[in-house]
Design a protein around this motif. Structure first.
Motif, PDB file in Angstrom:
ATOM      1  N   GLN A 148       0.827  -1.205   0.000  1.00  0.00           N
ATOM      2  CA  GLN A 148       0.000   0.000   0.000  1.00  0.00           C
ATOM      3  C   GLN A 148       0.863   1.257   0.000  1.00  0.00           C
ATOM      4  O   GLN A 148       0.455   2.300  -0.492  1.00  0.00           O
ATOM      5  N   HIS A 149       2.084   1.145   0.531  1.00  0.00           N
ATOM      6  CA  HIS A 149       3.004   2.280   0.593  1.00  0.00           C
ATOM      7  C   HIS A 149       3.594   2.604  -0.785  1.00  0.00           C
ATOM      8  O   HIS A 149       4.119   3.692  -0.994  1.00  0.00           O
ATOM      9  N   VAL A 184       6.592   1.502   9.229  1.00  0.00           N
ATOM     10  CA  VAL A 184       6.075   2.105   7.995  1.00  0.00           C
ATOM     11  C   VAL A 184       6.217   3.623   8.037  1.00  0.00           C
ATOM     12  O   VAL A 184       6.560   4.261   7.036  1.00  0.00           O
ATOM     13  N   ASN A 185       5.951   4.205   9.199  1.00  0.00           N
ATOM     14  CA  ASN A 185       6.060   5.665   9.333  1.00  0.00           C
ATOM     15  C   ASN A 185       7.512   6.131   9.362  1.00  0.00           C
ATOM     16  O   ASN A 185       7.823   7.241   8.928  1.00  0.00           O
ATOM     17  N   THR A 186       8.405   5.275   9.882  1.00  0.00           N
ATOM     18  CA  THR A 186       9.822   5.647   9.981  1.00  0.00           C
ATOM     19  C   THR A 186      10.534   5.467   8.645  1.00  0.00           C
ATOM     20  O   THR A 186      11.326   6.320   8.225  1.00  0.00           O
ATOM     21  N   ILE A 187      10.255   4.321   7.979  1.00  0.00           N
ATOM     22  CA  ILE A 187      10.896   4.028   6.682  1.00  0.00           C
ATOM     23  C   ILE A 187       9.930   4.443   5.578  1.00  0.00           C
ATOM     24  O   ILE A 187       8.912   3.794   5.349  1.00  0.00           O
ATOM     25  N   SER A 188      10.241   5.487   4.870  1.00  0.00           N
ATOM     26  CA  SER A 188       9.316   6.034   3.876  1.00  0.00           C
ATOM     27  C   SER A 188       9.389   5.331   2.526  1.00  0.00           C
ATOM     28  O   SER A 188       8.496   5.468   1.702  1.00  0.00           O
ATOM     29  N   ASN A 189      10.460   4.565   2.298  1.00  0.00           N
ATOM     30  CA  ASN A 189      10.651   3.904   1.003  1.00  0.00           C
ATOM     31  C   ASN A 189       9.921   2.569   0.968  1.00  0.00           C
ATOM     32  O   ASN A 189      10.229   1.655   1.736  1.00  0.00           O
ATOM     33  N   GLY A 190       8.929   2.444   0.044  1.00  0.00           N
ATOM     34  CA  GLY A 190       8.134   1.221  -0.043  1.00  0.00           C
ATOM     35  C   GLY A 190       8.936  -0.003  -0.410  1.00  0.00           C
ATOM     36  O   GLY A 190       8.677  -1.111   0.076  1.00  0.00           O
ATOM     37  N   PHE A 191       9.941   0.166  -1.283  1.00  0.00           N
ATOM     38  CA  PHE A 191      10.736  -0.987  -1.724  1.00  0.00           C
ATOM     39  C   PHE A 191      11.622  -1.510  -0.592  1.00  0.00           C
ATOM     40  O   PHE A 191      11.828  -2.718  -0.466  1.00  0.00           O
ATOM     41  N   ILE A 192      12.155  -0.616   0.228  1.00  0.00           N
ATOM     42  CA  ILE A 192      12.940  -1.053   1.392  1.00  0.00           C
ATOM     43  C   ILE A 192      12.048  -1.825   2.365  1.00  0.00           C
ATOM     44  O   ILE A 192      12.452  -2.853   2.920  1.00  0.00           O
TER      45      ILE A 192
END
Length: 501
Positions: free
Chosen positions: A7-8, A160-168
């Motif tokens: 979803q990110h 999810v809120n801390t890591i903004s990159n969806g692929f990471i």
């Protein structure tokens, strides 16, 4: 974690899926690939329900994705079976147990997919049943997010809120998945060694009906056939029970997993399309069970196929890896490639004139040339912008001389033919006024244009007349004009640009 990661990634990923799934073959293998990669048919099903509920995806396009998801989810139990590769005899039994679920769903697809492809069997039946529960109108595209309760939810939200990159996030979730599979295999093996095997087998697999019931109930409770079918692998590998005794448990798990779609539907209770896809998911698994559970000869077929692959692994240890690569990746990609030519796309720009105001909007119309279903995506403005999202998506379906656009229907018949309908302005009486052999608009020529007059009958709308021009060859609306009872034009919409791809 995987649900949140996907979803990110944003709406572009969803739009890519929408564009690709107009071909049923492509939809089938898109569902298989996505589920194989995220290892959860529940996630794929919830996403499909969201897309159908918002009008982004037609039911006919969604059913093959659900079929593919049922095959794709079996990759986890197959991967779990590979964990026994260092133990020769256990490896044979583990591979047989791990691939039984795959063969069962593949055989169900072989039977039901042609019926859906040629006769729309599942989509028609589920629509008929779903019609008793709700009605559907076209809706704006929405981001539907499904949160299933978990004790780890606060931690996931934090990541999810801390890591903004969806692929990471996806890479992290994949790493966690494979670590959990290894830990899972060890814990189950240790648990089975600590318990009395006979008592364990007697409790869950005493007879076929009991085995089936436990599979259904446990899967419905935890909403994951991936977990319950994977549990069977070490049980069969260690000869605590036979594959024949465990097979009904896996069939029950296949039925139990459909609870996820119905849970997702509760968030979209007013959308009959969402209800219909949940019913289609259930029917696919239920019909498969009816075919392979009661009939002894057919019941043996997936078992024999799984045992044959298990025996093959005794000679060639890599057979299991080759099976995974062929079934879940190579064959799907190949068939997607060879079936990509059946999608027709049209880019249309319209000019909307209302008094002194002039506005533009664009429609991207995609249609599957085999079953004449697809969608129209509406974008505001004359020019395309980076990362723009459609303001509306209308499911479109053509059958015989009927054009269905969202909640409207146009019957392309002889002049004087009338029918009743309803749209956002209310109920109307529609009639074919005339059929123009040719109509030229903004330098573009359209053949066989049907002029439909819509007279609204509800209070406050009885003075409105909506004249709609439908091009029969391309099955698109080329002009629309709304006027009052004195024939004063309220607004006009007409094509200013038209491209076929």
């Amino acid at each position: 974690m995987m649900v949140s990661s996907l979803q990110h990634l944003g709406r572009d990923v969803v739009q890519t899926i929408i564009q690709a799934t107009q071909n049923p073959f492509t939809g089938l293998f898109i569902g298989l690939l996505i589920t194989a990669m995220i290892q959860s048919s529940s996630t794929t099903t919830a996403m499909v329900v969201a897309l159908v509920a918002s009008g982004s995806l037609t039911l006919q396009s969604a059913v093959p994705i659900i079929m593919g998801a049922n095959v794709g989810t079996t990759i986890t139990s197959t991967i779990v079976s590979l964990g026994f590769i260092s133990r020769k005899k256990e490896f044979r039994r583990a591979v047989a147990a791990g691939t039984y679920h795959c063969f069962f769903n593949l055989l169900t697809v072989v039977i039901l997919f042609p019926l859906e492809y040629y006769y729309e069997f599942l989509s028609s039946l589920s629509t008929h049943i779903g019609g008793y529960f709700s009605t559907h109108t076209s809706a704006p595209l929405k981001n539907q997010v499904f949160h299933f309760w978990s004790g780890f939810s606060p931690l996931i939200d934090f990541l999810v809120n801390t890591i903004s990159n969806g692929f990471i996030l996806i890479i992290l979730s994949f790493t966690l998945l494979f670590v959990s599979i290894l830990v899972f295999r060890k814990l189950i093996s240790d648990l089975l060694e600590a318990k009395t095997p006979e008592a364990f087998s007697r409790f869950f697999f005493k007879n076929q009906l009991k085995s089936f019931t436990w599979g259904l109930l446990t899967t419905a409770a935890i909403r994951s056939s991936t977990i319950t079918t994977s549990v069977v692998v070490p049980i069969v590998a260690k000869k605590i029970t036979s594959l024949k005794q465990a097979a009904p448990f896996i069939m029950g798990a296949n039925i139990g997993t459909t609870i996820t779609a119905f849970i997702a539907v509760t968030l979209n209770s007013n959308a009959s399309g969402a209800i219909s896809i949940a019913i289609a998911h259930f029917l696919f698994n239920f019909i498969g069970m009816l075919i392979f559970f009661p009939i002894p000869v057919l019941r043996k077929l997936p078992i024999e196929l799984a045992n044959s692959l298990g025996r093959l692994t005794l000679k060639y240890r890599l057979a299991g890896f080759v099976f995974i690569l062929l079934t879940f990746f190579f064959i799907p990609f190949s068939l997607i490639y060879f079936n990509q030519e059946s999608l027709k796309t049209m880019h249309i720009t319209y000019k909307h004139i209302e008094g002194d105001d002039v506005n533009y909007f664009r429609i991207i119309a995609r249609t599957n040339t085999r079953n004449n279903s697809g969608e129209w995506m509406k974008f505001e403005g004359e020019q395309k912008h980076t990362n723009e999202e459609p303001s509306m998506i209308f499911p479109v379906y053509v059958k015989n001389k009927s054009l269905f656009v969202g909640d409207q229907i146009f019957l392309l018949n002889k002049p004087g033919f009338c029918w009743d309908g309803e749209d956002t302005k209310g109920k109307y009486r529609a009639c074919i006024e005339e059929v123009l052999p040719k109509l030229e608009i903004a330098g573009f020529s359209f053949d066989s244009v049907f002029v439909c007059n819509l007279h609204y009958m509800e209070a406050g709308q009885d003075s409105l007349k909506n004249r709609v021009y439908v091009a029969a060859e391309d099955k698109i609306i080329v002009k629309r004009q709304l006027s009052d009872n004195r024939d004063s034009v309220i607004f006009t919409e007409e094509v200013t640009r038209f491209e076929r791809h």
